[in-house]
Design a protein around this motif. Structure first.
Motif, PDB file in Angstrom:
ATOM      1  N   UNK A  96       1.216  -1.842   6.084  1.00  0.00           N
ATOM      2  CA  UNK A  96       2.257  -1.113   5.376  1.00  0.00           C
ATOM      3  C   UNK A  96       1.755  -0.072   4.394  1.00  0.00           C
ATOM      4  N   UNK A  97       0.433   0.035   4.218  1.00  0.00           N
ATOM      5  CA  UNK A  97      -0.131   0.955   3.221  1.00  0.00           C
ATOM      6  C   UNK A  97      -0.269   2.350   3.819  1.00  0.00           C
ATOM      7  N   UNK A  98       0.446   3.312   3.227  1.00  0.00           N
ATOM      8  CA  UNK A  98       0.404   4.682   3.740  1.00  0.00           C
ATOM      9  C   UNK A  98      -0.862   5.407   3.317  1.00  0.00           C
ATOM     10  N   UNK A  99      -1.354   5.131   2.104  1.00  0.00           N
ATOM     11  CA  UNK A  99      -2.539   5.805   1.592  1.00  0.00           C
ATOM     12  C   UNK A  99      -3.298   4.872   0.657  1.00  0.00           C
ATOM     13  N   UNK A 100      -4.624   4.908   0.746  1.00  0.00           N
ATOM     14  CA  UNK A 100      -5.475   4.028  -0.059  1.00  0.00           C
ATOM     15  C   UNK A 100      -6.509   4.899  -0.757  1.00  0.00           C
ATOM     16  N   UNK A 101      -6.551   4.805  -2.088  1.00  0.00           N
ATOM     17  CA  UNK A 101      -7.492   5.593  -2.893  1.00  0.00           C
ATOM     18  C   UNK A 101      -8.413   4.616  -3.622  1.00  0.00           C
ATOM     19  N   UNK A 102      -9.705   4.684  -3.340  1.00  0.00           N
ATOM     20  CA  UNK A 102     -10.687   3.749  -3.889  1.00  0.00           C
ATOM     21  C   UNK A 102     -11.674   4.499  -4.777  1.00  0.00           C
ATOM     22  N   UNK A 103     -11.784   4.102  -6.057  1.00  0.00           N
ATOM     23  CA  UNK A 103     -12.651   4.794  -7.005  1.00  0.00           C
ATOM     24  C   UNK A 103     -13.685   3.844  -7.579  1.00  0.00           C
ATOM     25  N   UNK A 104     -14.900   4.339  -7.752  1.00  0.00           N
ATOM     26  CA  UNK A 104     -15.961   3.529  -8.341  1.00  0.00           C
ATOM     27  C   UNK A 104     -16.971   4.433  -9.040  1.00  0.00           C
ATOM     28  N   UNK A 105     -17.747   3.821  -9.928  1.00  0.00           N
ATOM     29  CA  UNK A 105     -18.856   4.487 -10.612  1.00  0.00           C
ATOM     30  C   UNK A 105     -20.143   3.992  -9.956  1.00  0.00           C
ATOM     31  N   UNK A 106     -21.081   4.901  -9.701  1.00  0.00           N
ATOM     32  CA  UNK A 106     -22.327   4.495  -9.050  1.00  0.00           C
ATOM     33  C   UNK A 106     -23.074   3.412  -9.825  1.00  0.00           C
ATOM     34  N   UNK A 107     -22.798   3.289 -11.122  1.00  0.00           N
ATOM     35  CA  UNK A 107     -23.501   2.315 -11.961  1.00  0.00           C
ATOM     36  C   UNK A 107     -22.764   0.990 -12.063  1.00  0.00           C
ATOM     37  N   UNK A 108     -21.606   0.884 -11.426  1.00  0.00           N
ATOM     38  CA  UNK A 108     -20.791  -0.330 -11.486  1.00  0.00           C
ATOM     39  C   UNK A 108     -21.398  -1.392 -10.571  1.00  0.00           C
ATOM     40  N   UNK A 109     -21.898  -2.469 -11.148  1.00  0.00           N
ATOM     41  CA  UNK A 109     -22.585  -3.495 -10.362  1.00  0.00           C
ATOM     42  C   UNK A 109     -21.630  -4.339  -9.539  1.00  0.00           C
ATOM     43  N   UNK A 110     -20.346  -4.326  -9.844  1.00  0.00           N
ATOM     44  CA  UNK A 110     -19.380  -5.068  -9.034  1.00  0.00           C
ATOM     45  C   UNK A 110     -19.094  -4.312  -7.743  1.00  0.00           C
ATOM     46  N   UNK A 111     -19.068  -2.993  -7.827  1.00  0.00           N
ATOM     47  CA  UNK A 111     -18.828  -2.150  -6.649  1.00  0.00           C
ATOM     48  C   UNK A 111     -20.173  -1.683  -6.096  1.00  0.00           C
ATOM     49  N   UNK A 112     -20.918  -2.612  -5.541  1.00  0.00           N
ATOM     50  CA  UNK A 112     -22.271  -2.284  -5.069  1.00  0.00           C
ATOM     51  C   UNK A 112     -22.257  -1.292  -3.912  1.00  0.00           C
ATOM     52  N   UNK A 113     -21.225  -1.336  -3.096  1.00  0.00           N
ATOM     53  CA  UNK A 113     -21.055  -0.384  -2.004  1.00  0.00           C
ATOM     54  C   UNK A 113     -19.798   0.417  -2.327  1.00  0.00           C
ATOM     55  N   UNK A 114     -19.866   1.726  -2.193  1.00  0.00           N
ATOM     56  CA  UNK A 114     -18.820   2.584  -2.721  1.00  0.00           C
ATOM     57  C   UNK A 114     -17.910   3.189  -1.655  1.00  0.00           C
ATOM     58  N   UNK A 115     -18.119   2.876  -0.391  1.00  0.00           N
ATOM     59  CA  UNK A 115     -17.309   3.492   0.662  1.00  0.00           C
ATOM     60  C   UNK A 115     -16.596   2.427   1.490  1.00  0.00           C
ATOM     61  N   UNK A 116     -15.277   2.467   1.438  1.00  0.00           N
ATOM     62  CA  UNK A 116     -14.458   1.559   2.246  1.00  0.00           C
ATOM     63  C   UNK A 116     -14.204   2.116   3.645  1.00  0.00           C
ATOM     64  N   UNK A 117     -14.206   3.437   3.777  1.00  0.00           N
ATOM     65  CA  UNK A 117     -13.774   4.063   5.034  1.00  0.00           C
ATOM     66  C   UNK A 117     -14.533   3.581   6.271  1.00  0.00           C
ATOM     67  N   UNK A 118     -15.849   3.313   6.193  1.00  0.00           N
ATOM     68  CA  UNK A 118     -16.527   2.897   7.431  1.00  0.00           C
ATOM     69  C   UNK A 118     -15.991   1.599   8.019  1.00  0.00           C
ATOM     70  N   UNK A 119     -15.487   0.690   7.177  1.00  0.00           N
ATOM     71  CA  UNK A 119     -15.059  -0.619   7.675  1.00  0.00           C
ATOM     72  C   UNK A 119     -13.550  -0.800   7.747  1.00  0.00           C
ATOM     73  N   UNK A 120     -12.805  -0.037   6.950  1.00  0.00           N
ATOM     74  CA  UNK A 120     -11.362  -0.268   6.856  1.00  0.00           C
ATOM     75  C   UNK A 120     -10.618   0.842   7.601  1.00  0.00           C
ATOM     76  N   UNK A 121     -10.272   0.568   8.846  1.00  0.00           N
ATOM     77  CA  UNK A 121      -9.576   1.543   9.681  1.00  0.00           C
ATOM     78  C   UNK A 121      -8.059   1.390   9.508  1.00  0.00           C
ATOM     79  N   UNK A 122      -7.297   2.489   9.751  1.00  0.00           N
ATOM     80  CA  UNK A 122      -7.761   3.828  10.138  1.00  0.00           C
ATOM     81  C   UNK A 122      -8.325   4.601   8.956  1.00  0.00           C
ATOM     82  N   UNK A 123      -9.468   5.234   9.181  1.00  0.00           N
ATOM     83  CA  UNK A 123     -10.216   5.882   8.107  1.00  0.00           C
ATOM     84  C   UNK A 123      -9.429   6.992   7.425  1.00  0.00           C
ATOM     85  N   UNK A 124      -8.537   7.640   8.162  1.00  0.00           N
ATOM     86  CA  UNK A 124      -7.828   8.780   7.576  1.00  0.00           C
ATOM     87  C   UNK A 124      -6.873   8.373   6.460  1.00  0.00           C
ATOM     88  N   UNK A 125      -6.578   7.087   6.338  1.00  0.00           N
ATOM     89  CA  UNK A 125      -5.710   6.635   5.239  1.00  0.00           C
ATOM     90  C   UNK A 125      -6.501   6.323   3.962  1.00  0.00           C
TER      91      UNK A 125
END
Length: 227
Positions: free
Chosen positions: A161-190
């Motif tokens: 049901x999610x039309x758009x997903x916006x994911x933000x992180x800081x490169x220094x944030x140790x909780x967000x060790x990987x900063x890109x959701x698009x490779x695993x969470x399809x469809x990537x265009x959302x």
């Protein structure tokens, strides 16, 4: 994960060269896709490179049972809330709190904002309910980490049901060790991955994330349009 050069090298008398070539090309294509998504994220950040910043870490180079054991040990000592959610039996109660809040809403555009462990909880609730959400915002999220994805109730994907997903992180944030959701969470265009600056003491504070224009602006546009 791409194989090593030793694994890809044909043996003497090997008759499966075409199959090996196809496998290697597929692995290369996957790697190029991931690097493209990371490049997109860096470009969208609009910030100069952080001096000394390293590229995001990938999954631990272990089989899944080994990753699970290490991940369980890590979160037990460093992230007690995550340990309680995945391994301490608190997950259902945490998700129920989010469900009750969503059920109490009455009309209008729905924007869901999650931070840290809250991104996992909100994500799993939305995957279960397939509720219509105009915008999902995650900040400081560990959802891109393979060891977290190992323990999700469903395979990674954009909730239906999610039309758009916006994911933000800081490169220094140790909780967000990987900063890109698009490779695993399809469809990537959302999905849009963004690098922002979080100058809190641990680079993970929610107030500093929500203060960023890249995080606030899409939410503001939705509610300005609904007024």
């Amino acid at each position: 994960m791409a194989r090593t050069l030793e694994e890809a090298r044909p043996e003497a008398g090997d008759t499966g060269l075409e199959a090996r070539a196809g496998t290697d090309e597929s692995a290369l294509a996957d790697w190029l896709r991931d690097m493209t998504y990371l490049a997109d994220t860096l470009a969208l950040s609009g910030e100069p490179d952080e001096p000394g910043a390293e590229l995001p870490l990938e999954a631990l180079p272990l089989p899944r049972p080994g990753r699970t054991a290490v991940f369980r040990l890590l979160v037990k000592h460093a992230f007690k809330d995550v340990h309680a959610y995945f391994f301490g039996g608190a997950g259902p109660a945490m998700r129920e709190v989010v469900k009750e809040q969503l059920d109490g809403l009455d009309g209008g555009p729905l924007v869901v904002v999650g931070h840290s462990l809250g991104t996992i909880i909100a994500y799993e609730v939305l995957m279960e309910q397939a509720r219509e959400v105009e915008l999902l915002v995650t900040v400081g999220s560990p959802l891109a980490i393979a060891e977290v994805q190992d323990h999700l109730a469903r395979p990674p994907a954009v909730p239906a049901g999610v039309a758009s997903w916006r994911n933000a992180s800081d490169l220094r944030d140790l909780v967000a060790l990987d900063h890109t959701l698009r490779p695993e969470y399809a469809p990537a265009e959302r999905v849009t991955d963004l690098l922002v600056t979080n100058d809190s003491s641990n680079h993970h504070g929610i107030s500093e994330y929500l203060a960023q224009h890249e995080v606030r602006a899409p939410v503001q546009r939705i509610f300005d349009g609904a007024g």
